[in-house]
Write a protein that holds these residues in place. Structure first.
Motif, PDB file in Angstrom:
ATOM      1  N   VAL A   1      -5.883  -2.815  -8.688  1.00 61.78           N
ATOM      2  CA  VAL A   1      -7.153  -2.173  -8.330  1.00 61.78           C
ATOM      3  C   VAL A   1      -8.188  -2.379  -9.431  1.00 61.78           C
ATOM      4  O   VAL A   1      -9.392  -2.515  -9.156  1.00 61.78           O
ATOM      5  CB  VAL A   1      -6.937  -0.673  -8.047  1.00 61.78           C
ATOM      6  CG1 VAL A   1      -8.266   0.049  -7.847  1.00 61.78           C
ATOM      7  CG2 VAL A   1      -6.066  -0.486  -6.815  1.00 61.78           C
ATOM      8  N   ASN A   2      -7.744  -2.417 -10.682  1.00 57.75           N
ATOM      9  CA  ASN A   2      -8.684  -2.641 -11.791  1.00 57.75           C
ATOM     10  C   ASN A   2      -9.421  -3.970 -11.665  1.00 57.75           C
ATOM     11  O   ASN A   2     -10.547  -4.111 -12.168  1.00 57.75           O
ATOM     12  CB  ASN A   2      -7.944  -2.589 -13.129  1.00 57.75           C
ATOM     13  CG  ASN A   2      -7.534  -1.181 -13.536  1.00 57.75           C
ATOM     14  OD1 ASN A   2      -6.899  -0.956 -14.553  1.00 57.75           O
ATOM     15  ND2 ASN A   2      -7.873  -0.196 -12.708  1.00 57.75           N
ATOM     16  N   THR A   3      -8.806  -4.955 -11.014  1.00 52.25           N
ATOM     17  CA  THR A   3      -9.481  -6.245 -10.828  1.00 52.25           C
ATOM     18  C   THR A   3     -10.660  -6.141  -9.859  1.00 52.25           C
ATOM     19  O   THR A   3     -11.464  -7.066  -9.773  1.00 52.25           O
ATOM     20  CB  THR A   3      -8.493  -7.298 -10.302  1.00 52.25           C
ATOM     21  OG1 THR A   3      -8.023  -6.908  -9.006  1.00 52.25           O
ATOM     22  CG2 THR A   3      -7.308  -7.451 -11.246  1.00 52.25           C
ATOM     23  N   LEU A   4     -10.770  -5.018  -9.149  1.00 55.30           N
ATOM     24  CA  LEU A   4     -11.872  -4.821  -8.208  1.00 55.30           C
ATOM     25  C   LEU A   4     -13.088  -4.165  -8.859  1.00 55.30           C
ATOM     26  O   LEU A   4     -14.062  -3.876  -8.164  1.00 55.30           O
ATOM     27  CB  LEU A   4     -11.413  -3.946  -7.035  1.00 55.30           C
ATOM     28  CG  LEU A   4     -10.217  -4.432  -6.218  1.00 55.30           C
ATOM     29  CD1 LEU A   4      -9.831  -3.380  -5.190  1.00 55.30           C
ATOM     30  CD2 LEU A   4     -10.519  -5.747  -5.549  1.00 55.30           C
TER      31      LEU A   4
ATOM     32  N   LYS B   1      -6.037  -2.198   1.390  1.00 56.53           N
ATOM     33  CA  LYS B   1      -5.201  -3.400   1.515  1.00 56.53           C
ATOM     34  C   LYS B   1      -6.065  -4.647   1.640  1.00 56.53           C
ATOM     35  O   LYS B   1      -5.803  -5.670   1.008  1.00 56.53           O
ATOM     36  CB  LYS B   1      -4.288  -3.250   2.727  1.00 56.53           C
ATOM     37  CG  LYS B   1      -3.246  -4.341   2.879  1.00 56.53           C
ATOM     38  CD  LYS B   1      -2.322  -4.023   4.046  1.00 56.53           C
ATOM     39  CE  LYS B   1      -1.265  -5.120   4.215  1.00 56.53           C
ATOM     40  NZ  LYS B   1      -0.356  -4.804   5.338  1.00 56.53           N
ATOM     41  N   ASP B   2      -7.123  -4.560   2.444  1.00 52.93           N
ATOM     42  CA  ASP B   2      -8.033  -5.697   2.596  1.00 52.93           C
ATOM     43  C   ASP B   2      -8.758  -6.002   1.287  1.00 52.93           C
ATOM     44  O   ASP B   2      -8.991  -7.165   0.951  1.00 52.93           O
ATOM     45  CB  ASP B   2      -9.044  -5.419   3.705  1.00 52.93           C
ATOM     46  CG  ASP B   2      -8.390  -5.355   5.087  1.00 52.93           C
ATOM     47  OD1 ASP B   2      -7.268  -5.893   5.224  1.00 52.93           O
ATOM     48  OD2 ASP B   2      -8.995  -4.763   6.005  1.00 52.93           O
ATOM     49  N   LEU B   3      -9.125  -4.947   0.538  1.00 53.17           N
ATOM     50  CA  LEU B   3      -9.789  -5.159  -0.750  1.00 53.17           C
ATOM     51  C   LEU B   3      -8.863  -5.880  -1.723  1.00 53.17           C
ATOM     52  O   LEU B   3      -9.283  -6.785  -2.448  1.00 53.17           O
ATOM     53  CB  LEU B   3     -10.236  -3.827  -1.346  1.00 53.17           C
ATOM     54  CG  LEU B   3     -11.438  -3.129  -0.697  1.00 53.17           C
ATOM     55  CD1 LEU B   3     -11.690  -1.789  -1.368  1.00 53.17           C
ATOM     56  CD2 LEU B   3     -12.679  -4.008  -0.782  1.00 53.17           C
TER      57      LEU B   3
ATOM     58  N   SER C   1      -8.596  -9.454  -0.924  1.00 51.58           N
ATOM     59  CA  SER C   1      -9.822 -10.208  -1.187  1.00 51.58           C
ATOM     60  C   SER C   1     -10.122 -10.359  -2.668  1.00 51.58           C
ATOM     61  O   SER C   1     -11.055 -11.068  -3.035  1.00 51.58           O
ATOM     62  CB  SER C   1     -11.011  -9.509  -0.513  1.00 51.58           C
ATOM     63  OG  SER C   1     -11.232  -8.239  -1.089  1.00 51.58           O
ATOM     64  N   SER C   2      -9.347  -9.674  -3.532  1.00 49.97           N
ATOM     65  CA  SER C   2      -9.616  -9.748  -4.971  1.00 49.97           C
ATOM     66  C   SER C   2      -9.206 -11.097  -5.530  1.00 49.97           C
ATOM     67  O   SER C   2      -8.403 -11.830  -4.943  1.00 49.97           O
ATOM     68  CB  SER C   2      -8.867  -8.627  -5.712  1.00 49.97           C
ATOM     69  OG  SER C   2      -7.472  -8.821  -5.608  1.00 49.97           O
ATOM     70  N   LYS C   3      -9.764 -11.405  -6.698  1.00 55.40           N
ATOM     71  CA  LYS C   3      -9.461 -12.678  -7.347  1.00 55.40           C
ATOM     72  C   LYS C   3      -8.038 -12.717  -7.867  1.00 55.40           C
ATOM     73  O   LYS C   3      -7.417 -13.772  -7.937  1.00 55.40           O
ATOM     74  CB  LYS C   3     -10.443 -12.907  -8.511  1.00 55.40           C
ATOM     75  CG  LYS C   3     -11.895 -13.027  -8.075  1.00 55.40           C
ATOM     76  CD  LYS C   3     -12.798 -13.228  -9.271  1.00 55.40           C
ATOM     77  CE  LYS C   3     -14.258 -13.318  -8.839  1.00 55.40           C
ATOM     78  NZ  LYS C   3     -15.152 -13.492 -10.010  1.00 55.40           N
ATOM     79  N   SER C   4      -7.521 -11.540  -8.267  1.00 54.93           N
ATOM     80  CA  SER C   4      -6.174 -11.507  -8.830  1.00 54.93           C
ATOM     81  C   SER C   4      -5.140 -11.689  -7.736  1.00 54.93           C
ATOM     82  O   SER C   4      -5.149 -10.988  -6.728  1.00 54.93           O
ATOM     83  CB  SER C   4      -5.938 -10.170  -9.545  1.00 54.93           C
ATOM     84  OG  SER C   4      -4.597 -10.057  -9.951  1.00 54.93           O
ATOM     85  N   GLN C   5      -4.246 -12.635  -7.911  1.00 55.32           N
ATOM     86  CA  GLN C   5      -3.161 -12.866  -6.965  1.00 55.32           C
ATOM     87  C   GLN C   5      -1.824 -12.401  -7.537  1.00 55.32           C
ATOM     88  O   GLN C   5      -0.774 -12.821  -7.070  1.00 55.32           O
ATOM     89  CB  GLN C   5      -3.086 -14.357  -6.622  1.00 55.32           C
ATOM     90  CG  GLN C   5      -4.341 -14.886  -5.945  1.00 55.32           C
ATOM     91  CD  GLN C   5      -4.616 -14.185  -4.616  1.00 55.32           C
ATOM     92  OE1 GLN C   5      -3.686 -13.870  -3.895  1.00 55.32           O
ATOM     93  NE2 GLN C   5      -5.882 -13.943  -4.317  1.00 55.32           N
ATOM     94  N   ALA C   6      -1.883 -11.550  -8.556  1.00 53.76           N
ATOM     95  CA  ALA C   6      -0.647 -11.054  -9.165  1.00 53.76           C
ATOM     96  C   ALA C   6       0.129 -10.233  -8.163  1.00 53.76           C
ATOM     97  O   ALA C   6      -0.432  -9.477  -7.370  1.00 53.76           O
ATOM     98  CB  ALA C   6      -0.975 -10.207 -10.404  1.00 53.76           C
TER      99      ALA C   6
ATOM    100  N   LEU D   1     -11.707   3.415  -6.657  1.00 58.02           N
ATOM    101  CA  LEU D   1     -11.410   3.947  -5.330  1.00 58.02           C
ATOM    102  C   LEU D   1     -12.447   4.984  -4.897  1.00 58.02           C
ATOM    103  O   LEU D   1     -12.707   5.149  -3.697  1.00 58.02           O
ATOM    104  CB  LEU D   1     -10.017   4.566  -5.315  1.00 58.02           C
ATOM    105  CG  LEU D   1      -8.849   3.587  -5.515  1.00 58.02           C
ATOM    106  CD1 LEU D   1      -7.515   4.328  -5.491  1.00 58.02           C
ATOM    107  CD2 LEU D   1      -8.860   2.491  -4.453  1.00 58.02           C
ATOM    108  N   HIS D   2     -13.048   5.678  -5.866  1.00 58.37           N
ATOM    109  CA  HIS D   2     -14.120   6.631  -5.545  1.00 58.37           C
ATOM    110  C   HIS D   2     -15.250   5.923  -4.809  1.00 58.37           C
ATOM    111  O   HIS D   2     -15.718   6.395  -3.757  1.00 58.37           O
ATOM    112  CB  HIS D   2     -14.625   7.268  -6.843  1.00 58.37           C
ATOM    113  CG  HIS D   2     -15.852   8.113  -6.671  1.00 58.37           C
ATOM    114  ND1 HIS D   2     -15.806   9.423  -6.236  1.00 58.37           N
ATOM    115  CD2 HIS D   2     -17.169   7.825  -6.873  1.00 58.37           C
ATOM    116  CE1 HIS D   2     -17.038   9.909  -6.183  1.00 58.37           C
ATOM    117  NE2 HIS D   2     -17.881   8.967  -6.565  1.00 58.37           N
TER     118      HIS D   2
END
Length: 403
Positions: A154-157, A92-94, A97-102, A353-354
């Motif tokens: 998650v792909n944005t990470l 959730k924190d990741l 913190s990601s750039k994507s705000q979608a 996630l791995h």
């Protein structure tokens, strides 16, 4: 904040929850009536002869009236129990913190924590949408939207989690190619240090409509292995360090068999990515360059055999990383997805996630499958500088072994 994390349930989901509540009430009443009745003679006889089977007699009656939830294999249970609040909070924190705000989509929105847990359930267990729908009390069609929306986020990470080591991080990631060859030098040549192990695995996916071989008489599972259409697989190319952490990954269609060409070109354009005196090791089929070392295809003597054996020890690192990835995310054993883009998003989500779970210290040890270690391919592209470096390193390894 409320609008972002929650939306009212749809009418269908309200009906579903009402049905489940009624079923639970009826099931509780039935169980209470059964407990009030005297046990049948067969039950008393079993209790006297086999006391250990007593608690199991009423189990079928307890589940017969409830919803038929699919049983999951015994292996994934330990993994899912480890998906506790700390793991959900970390992801959730990741995401925050990601750039994507979608925004995560879904007609009947659940909280972000439940979205993460729902998605991890689909990734970690080989269960159907219907089973997850009953478990989380969310409409089955809505689960589909929530899951792929989660994968897109998650792909944005990827750039944050799957990154090439630089500076001190790269130096710490280096390890010797051979314990016997460590520190051996011959003029300007020296036995290099390994930055990572390069290889690939195949992820089976459902063929798009129109590409099935409907006339084949071979059983489906066997046909997937022996007569597989190229588009029924995804090629997952990985580069991992000695801890099994992914440093690089690319996902392509099964028809793409150009091993490591993009990474070769990238390293050629940016040689500073490789620390001085370092290399990558890869199996046959990958290009042999000054930065990527591959085995000899035809062994000509003890020098080549020793060199190949030295590299083979490192390939187990990649095999174990792939086994751990599959063990952690059982969904990768077969993706029932006919869309290449969506299947790719799911695989990339598992890779991201791995690494995230490795950072948490959550390690899942998988069993290496024999098929993963059998990748007999011909020699890939070869350049002169790569040939010279491989020969020089094999000479140094042989001298070190003889001394």
């Amino acid at each position: 904040m409320v609008g972002r994390e929650w939306q009212p349930l749809s009418a269908a989901e309200l009906d579903q929850r009402l049905d489940l509540a009624v079923e639970e009430i009826l099931e509780a009443e039935l169980l209470s009536e059964l407990r009030a009745q005297p046990p049948p003679a067969v039950y008393v006889h079993l209790m006297q002869t086999q006391p250990h089977v007593g608690p199991q007699v009423l189990q079928p009656a307890a589940t017969a009236c409830g919803p038929q939830v699919e049983e999951t294999p015994a292996e994934p249970q330990g993994r899912l129990e480890s998906v506790d609040s700390a793991a959900v909070k970390y992801i959730k924190d990741l995401l925050h913190s990601s750039k994507s705000q979608a925004r995560l989509v879904g007609r009947a929105r659940v909280s972000l924590s439940h979205t993460i847990l729902l998605s991890l359930t689909l990734l970690s267990e080989r269960v159907s949408y219907g089973s997850v729908s009953r478990r989380f009390l969310v409409e089955k069609g809505n689960i589909h939207k929530i899951f792929f929306s989660f994968c897109e986020r998650v792909n944005t990470l990827k750039e944050m989690q799957i990154r090439w080591p630089v500076g001190e991080e790269a130096v710490d990631a280096l390890f010797p190619i051979s314990s016997q060859g460590k520190g051996q030098e011959d003029g300007e040549q020296s036995v290099p240090l390994v930055l990572g192990v390069l290889g690939h695995t195949r992820i089976p996916i459902r063929l798009p409509i129109g590409k099935h071989d409907v006339e084949s008489t071979v059983p489906e599972v066997k046909r997937m292995k022996e007569e597989a259409h190229p588009d029924s697989w995804l090629n997952l190319e990985l580069l991992c360090d000695r801890r099994g952490r992914l440093l690089h990954c690319t996902i392509s269609k099964g028809s793409d068999v150009d091993r490591g060409s993009a990474l070769r070109d990238k390293l050629k354009e940016h040689p500073e990515l490789m620390p001085p005196g370092s290399c990558l090791v890869a199996r046959t089929g990958y290009p042999l360059t000054a930065h990527i070392l591959t085995p000899y295809v035809t062994s000509q003597g003890p020098r080549e055999e020793l060199y190949n054996k030295t590299l083979e020890e490192h390939f187990h690192i990649l095999d174990q990383a792939v086994a751990n990835l599959r063990a952690r995310f059982q969904r990768l054993r077969y993706l029932d997805i006919g869309s290449y883009n969506r299947a790719r998003a799911v695989v990339l989500t598992a890779c991201v996630l791995h690494n995230a779970f490795l950072d948490m210290g959550w390690v899942v040890q998988g069993e290496v499958e024999r098929e993963e270690t059998i990748t007999q391919e011909g020699e890939g592209d070869v350049d002169d500088e790569g040939v010279r470096r491989r020969d020089a390193i094999s000479d140094l390894l042989l001298k070190s072994f003889e001394s």
